[in-house]
Scaffold this motif. Sequence first.
Motif, PDB file in Angstrom:
ATOM      1  N   LYS A  39      23.692 -11.775  -5.596  1.00  0.00           N
ATOM      2  CA  LYS A  39      23.429 -10.374  -5.937  1.00  0.00           C
ATOM      3  C   LYS A  39      24.515  -9.905  -6.891  1.00  0.00           C
ATOM      4  CE  LYS A  39      25.408  -9.054  -1.485  1.00  0.00           C
ATOM      5  NZ  LYS A  39      25.168  -8.382  -0.236  1.00  0.00           N
ATOM      6  N   PRO A  40      24.324  -8.749  -7.513  1.00  0.00           N
ATOM      7  CA  PRO A  40      25.314  -8.293  -8.503  1.00  0.00           C
ATOM      8  C   PRO A  40      26.735  -8.211  -7.944  1.00  0.00           C
ATOM      9  CG  PRO A  40      23.353  -6.915  -8.586  1.00  0.00           C
ATOM     10  CD  PRO A  40      23.186  -7.842  -7.412  1.00  0.00           C
ATOM     11  N   GLU A  41      26.876  -7.786  -6.681  1.00  0.00           N
ATOM     12  CA  GLU A  41      28.217  -7.635  -6.111  1.00  0.00           C
ATOM     13  C   GLU A  41      28.966  -8.963  -5.988  1.00  0.00           C
ATOM     14  OE1 GLU A  41      25.529  -5.748  -3.295  1.00  0.00           O
ATOM     15  OE2 GLU A  41      25.288  -5.789  -5.468  1.00  0.00           O
ATOM     16  N   THR A  42      28.236 -10.082  -5.968  1.00  0.00           N
ATOM     17  CA  THR A  42      28.875 -11.405  -5.886  1.00  0.00           C
ATOM     18  C   THR A  42      28.842 -12.114  -7.238  1.00  0.00           C
ATOM     19  OG1 THR A  42      26.833 -12.524  -5.225  1.00  0.00           O
ATOM     20  CG2 THR A  42      28.236 -11.652  -3.451  1.00  0.00           C
ATOM     21  N   ASP A  43      28.571 -11.322  -8.295  1.00  0.00           N
ATOM     22  CA  ASP A  43      28.446 -11.877  -9.643  1.00  0.00           C
ATOM     23  C   ASP A  43      27.393 -12.983  -9.674  1.00  0.00           C
ATOM     24  OD1 ASP A  43      29.047 -11.902 -12.367  1.00  0.00           O
ATOM     25  OD2 ASP A  43      30.620 -13.414 -12.120  1.00  0.00           O
ATOM     26  N   TRP A  44      26.333 -12.779  -8.903  1.00  0.00           N
ATOM     27  CA  TRP A  44      25.194 -13.693  -8.819  1.00  0.00           C
ATOM     28  C   TRP A  44      25.605 -15.084  -8.343  1.00  0.00           C
ATOM     29  CZ3 TRP A  44      21.065 -10.999  -8.403  1.00  0.00           C
ATOM     30  CH2 TRP A  44      20.953  -9.788  -9.081  1.00  0.00           C
ATOM     31  N   THR A  45      26.675 -15.153  -7.546  1.00  0.00           N
ATOM     32  CA  THR A  45      27.099 -16.405  -6.940  1.00  0.00           C
ATOM     33  C   THR A  45      26.674 -16.379  -5.485  1.00  0.00           C
ATOM     34  OG1 THR A  45      29.003 -16.582  -8.413  1.00  0.00           O
ATOM     35  CG2 THR A  45      29.079 -17.869  -6.377  1.00  0.00           C
ATOM     36  N   GLY A  46      25.968 -17.398  -5.056  1.00  0.00           N
ATOM     37  CA  GLY A  46      25.502 -17.467  -3.679  1.00  0.00           C
ATOM     38  C   GLY A  46      26.005 -18.710  -2.978  1.00  0.00           C
ATOM     39  N   VAL A  47      26.029 -18.634  -1.654  1.00  0.00           N
ATOM     40  CA  VAL A  47      26.408 -19.773  -0.829  1.00  0.00           C
ATOM     41  C   VAL A  47      25.300 -19.972   0.197  1.00  0.00           C
ATOM     42  CG1 VAL A  47      28.118 -20.719   0.772  1.00  0.00           C
ATOM     43  CG2 VAL A  47      28.866 -19.256  -1.123  1.00  0.00           C
ATOM     44  N   ASN A  48      24.797 -21.186   0.282  1.00  0.00           N
ATOM     45  CA  ASN A  48      23.736 -21.523   1.232  1.00  0.00           C
ATOM     46  C   ASN A  48      24.167 -22.684   2.102  1.00  0.00           C
ATOM     47  OD1 ASN A  48      21.681 -19.720   0.219  1.00  0.00           O
ATOM     48  ND2 ASN A  48      21.543 -21.074  -1.546  1.00  0.00           N
ATOM     49  N   MET A  49      23.577 -22.752   3.282  1.00  0.00           N
ATOM     50  CA  MET A  49      23.727 -23.919   4.144  1.00  0.00           C
ATOM     51  C   MET A  49      22.365 -24.594   4.174  1.00  0.00           C
ATOM     52  SD  MET A  49      24.902 -24.296   8.138  1.00  0.00           S
ATOM     53  CE  MET A  49      26.565 -23.738   7.804  1.00  0.00           C
ATOM     54  N   TYR A  50      22.323 -25.881   3.878  1.00  0.00           N
ATOM     55  CA  TYR A  50      21.094 -26.647   3.869  1.00  0.00           C
ATOM     56  C   TYR A  50      21.063 -27.514   5.114  1.00  0.00           C
ATOM     57  CZ  TYR A  50      20.625 -25.053  -0.891  1.00  0.00           C
ATOM     58  OH  TYR A  50      20.507 -24.258  -2.000  1.00  0.00           O
ATOM     59  N   VAL A  51      20.006 -27.363   5.903  1.00  0.00           N
ATOM     60  CA  VAL A  51      19.906 -28.079   7.177  1.00  0.00           C
ATOM     61  C   VAL A  51      18.576 -28.816   7.264  1.00  0.00           C
ATOM     62  CG1 VAL A  51      21.426 -26.427   8.333  1.00  0.00           C
ATOM     63  CG2 VAL A  51      18.957 -26.083   8.430  1.00  0.00           C
ATOM     64  N   ASP A  52      18.539 -29.813   8.117  1.00  0.00           N
ATOM     65  CA  ASP A  52      17.318 -30.578   8.382  1.00  0.00           C
ATOM     66  C   ASP A  52      16.348 -29.652   9.112  1.00  0.00           C
ATOM     67  OD1 ASP A  52      15.324 -32.297   9.331  1.00  0.00           O
ATOM     68  OD2 ASP A  52      16.740 -33.869   9.906  1.00  0.00           O
ATOM     69  N   ASP A  53      15.226 -29.340   8.492  1.00  0.00           N
ATOM     70  CA  ASP A  53      14.295 -28.408   9.128  1.00  0.00           C
ATOM     71  C   ASP A  53      13.617 -29.009  10.353  1.00  0.00           C
ATOM     72  OD1 ASP A  53      12.341 -30.064   7.919  1.00  0.00           O
ATOM     73  OD2 ASP A  53      11.031 -28.363   7.510  1.00  0.00           O
ATOM     74  N   GLN A  54      13.781 -30.300  10.589  1.00  0.00           N
ATOM     75  CA  GLN A  54      13.202 -30.965  11.751  1.00  0.00           C
ATOM     76  C   GLN A  54      14.262 -31.347  12.777  1.00  0.00           C
ATOM     77  OE1 GLN A  54      11.169 -34.292  10.038  1.00  0.00           O
ATOM     78  NE2 GLN A  54       9.545 -33.042   9.166  1.00  0.00           N
ATOM     79  N   GLY A  55      15.504 -30.865  12.595  1.00  0.00           N
ATOM     80  CA  GLY A  55      16.600 -31.227  13.484  1.00  0.00           C
ATOM     81  C   GLY A  55      16.322 -30.928  14.946  1.00  0.00           C
ATOM     82  N   ALA A  56      15.804 -29.741  15.240  1.00  0.00           N
ATOM     83  CA  ALA A  56      15.495 -29.382  16.630  1.00  0.00           C
ATOM     84  C   ALA A  56      14.344 -30.231  17.150  1.00  0.00           C
ATOM     85  CB  ALA A  56      15.167 -27.901  16.746  1.00  0.00           C
ATOM     86  N   PHE A  57      13.324 -30.442  16.307  1.00  0.00           N
ATOM     87  CA  PHE A  57      12.176 -31.261  16.701  1.00  0.00           C
ATOM     88  C   PHE A  57      12.599 -32.689  17.034  1.00  0.00           C
ATOM     89  CE2 PHE A  57       7.985 -29.320  15.680  1.00  0.00           C
ATOM     90  CZ  PHE A  57       7.291 -29.935  16.710  1.00  0.00           C
ATOM     91  N   LYS A  58      13.573 -33.203  16.279  1.00  0.00           N
ATOM     92  CA  LYS A  58      14.087 -34.558  16.505  1.00  0.00           C
ATOM     93  C   LYS A  58      15.046 -34.613  17.690  1.00  0.00           C
ATOM     94  CE  LYS A  58      14.103 -35.707  11.554  1.00  0.00           C
ATOM     95  NZ  LYS A  58      15.001 -35.985  10.418  1.00  0.00           N
ATOM     96  N   GLU A  59      15.282 -33.435  18.285  1.00  0.00           N
ATOM     97  CA  GLU A  59      16.199 -33.299  19.429  1.00  0.00           C
ATOM     98  C   GLU A  59      17.619 -33.757  19.078  1.00  0.00           C
ATOM     99  OE1 GLU A  59      14.284 -35.271  22.706  1.00  0.00           O
ATOM    100  OE2 GLU A  59      12.648 -33.821  22.732  1.00  0.00           O
ATOM    101  N   LEU A  60      18.024 -33.426  17.848  1.00  0.00           N
ATOM    102  CA  LEU A  60      19.390 -33.730  17.430  1.00  0.00           C
ATOM    103  C   LEU A  60      20.336 -32.748  18.115  1.00  0.00           C
ATOM    104  CD1 LEU A  60      18.821 -34.251  13.602  1.00  0.00           C
ATOM    105  CD2 LEU A  60      19.003 -35.993  15.375  1.00  0.00           C
ATOM    106  N   PRO A  61      21.568 -33.155  18.345  1.00  0.00           N
ATOM    107  CA  PRO A  61      22.523 -32.252  18.999  1.00  0.00           C
ATOM    108  C   PRO A  61      22.844 -31.057  18.100  1.00  0.00           C
ATOM    109  CG  PRO A  61      23.633 -34.232  18.225  1.00  0.00           C
ATOM    110  CD  PRO A  61      22.160 -34.449  18.003  1.00  0.00           C
TER     111      PRO A  61
END
Length: 155
Positions: free
Chosen positions: A111-133
């Motif tokens: 967004k403008p307040e962050t000078d259009w710099t973003g931070v994301n966390m990318y996770v396995d969308d099947q992690g819970a389904f795979k019963e990962l810890p």
Amino acid sequence: GQPGGMATVAEAEPAGAGPRKFSFVYIPCDDGEAFQEWQIAPREGHEVGCLVDCVKAHFHKKLPRMSEAQRAEQARRLQASLPEGTSVSEQMLRLATEIQMVDAIPLVPCKPETDWTGVNMYVDDQGAFKELPQNRRAGDILGTCGVRERVVHGD
């Protein structure tokens, strides 16, 4: 070690510094395994998808994969989510459950307040389904960033 969570800070090198590279941090689920800084240099025209492709490849090669029972449950949920009267072949359901996807969780939105710099966390969308810890460290980062309704399972 056990599978973990992947937070990314896509920080590009300045123009004229050679090929642009992105740095991101790998947060293993195993508390005994150190964080790792990874870098990738996207090829021309693939700047947007390179990070997601890298993360998807990592999740795809990590074990465990879904069991047949887990795959059947996911197929049942997918079928139940379709509009009434929609028919999908068994082959299509099987393909849908074999696709490795990545969920991007915004930690700092662009967004403008962050000078259009973003931070994301990318996770396995099947992690819970795979019963990962649960990934405690990735969860702590989410909480610090104000994201409290999410749990990270696996890398």
